[in-house]
Motif scaffolding. Structure first.
Motif, PDB file in Angstrom:
ATOM      1  N   GLY A  34       0.750  -1.269  -0.164  1.00  0.00           N
ATOM      2  CA  GLY A  34      -0.042  -0.174  -0.050  1.00  0.00           C
ATOM      3  C   GLY A  34       0.856   1.327  -0.121  1.00  0.00           C
ATOM      4  O   GLY A  34       0.827   2.120  -0.553  1.00  0.00           O
ATOM      5  N   TRP A  35       1.909   1.388   0.686  1.00  0.00           N
ATOM      6  CA  TRP A  35       2.672   2.393   0.990  1.00  0.00           C
ATOM      7  C   TRP A  35       3.422   2.383  -0.629  1.00  0.00           C
ATOM      8  O   TRP A  35       3.821   3.900  -1.114  1.00  0.00           O
ATOM      9  CB  TRP A  35       3.778   2.300   1.972  1.00  0.00           C
ATOM     10  N   LYS A  37       2.542   1.488  -3.364  1.00  0.00           N
ATOM     11  CA  LYS A  37       1.714   2.155  -4.222  1.00  0.00           C
ATOM     12  C   LYS A  37       1.534   3.626  -4.312  1.00  0.00           C
ATOM     13  O   LYS A  37       1.229   4.332  -5.331  1.00  0.00           O
ATOM     14  CB  LYS A  37       0.350   1.485  -4.086  1.00  0.00           C
ATOM     15  N   LYS A  38       1.546   4.057  -3.167  1.00  0.00           N
ATOM     16  CA  LYS A  38       1.305   5.444  -3.181  1.00  0.00           C
ATOM     17  C   LYS A  38       2.649   6.371  -3.501  1.00  0.00           C
ATOM     18  O   LYS A  38       2.534   7.449  -4.163  1.00  0.00           O
ATOM     19  CB  LYS A  38       0.933   6.038  -1.577  1.00  0.00           C
ATOM     20  N   LEU A  39       3.847   5.617  -3.289  1.00  0.00           N
ATOM     21  CA  LEU A  39       4.819   6.247  -3.895  1.00  0.00           C
ATOM     22  C   LEU A  39       5.284   6.063  -5.243  1.00  0.00           C
ATOM     23  O   LEU A  39       5.619   7.037  -5.843  1.00  0.00           O
ATOM     24  CB  LEU A  39       6.109   5.597  -3.166  1.00  0.00           C
ATOM     25  N   TYR A  40       4.798   5.056  -5.779  1.00  0.00           N
ATOM     26  CA  TYR A  40       4.910   4.872  -6.995  1.00  0.00           C
ATOM     27  C   TYR A  40       3.566   4.524  -7.805  1.00  0.00           C
ATOM     28  O   TYR A  40       3.226   3.108  -7.896  1.00  0.00           O
ATOM     29  CB  TYR A  40       5.873   3.744  -7.530  1.00  0.00           C
ATOM     30  N   PRO A  41       2.588   5.346  -8.299  1.00  0.00           N
ATOM     31  CA  PRO A  41       1.173   5.034  -8.451  1.00  0.00           C
ATOM     32  C   PRO A  41       1.351   4.203  -9.873  1.00  0.00           C
ATOM     33  O   PRO A  41       0.140   3.541  -9.667  1.00  0.00           O
ATOM     34  CB  PRO A  41       0.612   6.298  -8.854  1.00  0.00           C
ATOM     35  N   VAL A  93      -5.291  -2.406  -2.628  1.00  0.00           N
ATOM     36  CA  VAL A  93      -4.293  -2.256  -3.451  1.00  0.00           C
ATOM     37  C   VAL A  93      -4.551  -2.323  -4.782  1.00  0.00           C
ATOM     38  O   VAL A  93      -4.739  -3.610  -5.385  1.00  0.00           O
ATOM     39  CB  VAL A  93      -2.769  -2.833  -3.079  1.00  0.00           C
TER      40      VAL A  93
END
Length: 215
Positions: A34-35, A37-41, A93
């Motif tokens: 999840g983290w 995915k936020k950094l690398y959409p 995710v």
């Protein structure tokens, strides 16, 4: 200049920046999906799961390369955490795909076509040819056997190596994941109290404690 910087420069020298893709395969990534995915959409996650019985046998064999039959409690905890991530990450995710190892081996073309579609890349036949750094890869089977391509042999090799204790512990601690990922439970006609080859008295006591431990 680090090894990874050298690779990056090599890639950037050969490909447009828009075509560069990075692949990172650490098991720990599932915990931080999840983290990440936020950094690398644009990130896409491919999470491979395998029959828990086969996984436990494989890890146990690996650990026996360095000593006696191991204590299995820590391994069961790690396996449960990995399967839990595989079960829950797709719920929160995006672009998170679960691939069963058994499907990857027995239906390689079909499975890799679905992976290519998720990655938005053209499917090619060489996607079913195992390689490492562009060179043909012969696998890392615990039997030491070398393969010339995708092989279905590992699908059942664990069956002759599994101990009644391991069957019991998978059924006791990992049964929800057997059901979730469509693996058929098996049962042994032998007692899990039977000592395993190479198991010391101390390890025997610790492993059998897992048999009677209240969940």
């Amino acid at each position: 200049q680090t090894y990874f910087e050298a690779i990056q420069l090599s890639l950037l020298g050969k490909l447009p920046v828009s075509e560069v893709r990075y692949v990172e395969k650490s098991v720990e990534n599932a915990e931080y999906a999840g983290w990440l995915k936020k950094l690398y959409p644009d990130a896409v996650f491919i999470h491979i799961v395998r029959n828990p019985y086969a996984v436990l046998v494989s890890i146990r064999k690996f650990r026996m390369l360095h000593g006696h039959y191991p204590y299995l409690g820590n391994t069961l905890d790690a396996m449960a955490f990995s399967y839990y991530n595989a079960l829950t990450n797709p719920l929160s995710v995006e672009d998170y795909k679960i691939v069963r190892y058994e499907d990857l081996v027995s239906k390689a073309d079909e499975t890799m076509q679905s992976v290519a579609a998720l990655l938005n890349v053209p499917y090619t036949e060489n996607m079913t040819t195992p390689t490492a750094m562009g060179e043909t890869w012969q696998g890392n089977s615990m039997t030491g056997e070398k393969f010339s391509g995708v092989s279905s042999q590992p699908l059942s090799s664990w069956e002759s190596a599994i101990h009644p204790l391991e069957i019991h512990l998978v059924n006791r601690y990992l049964s929800p994941y057997l059901t979730a990922f469509n693996y058929q439970p098996i049962h042994s006609g032998e007692s899990p109290l039977r000592p395993a080859k190479g198991e010391t008295l101390r390890t025997y006591a610790a492993n059998r404690f897992l048999v009677f431990l209240k969940k």
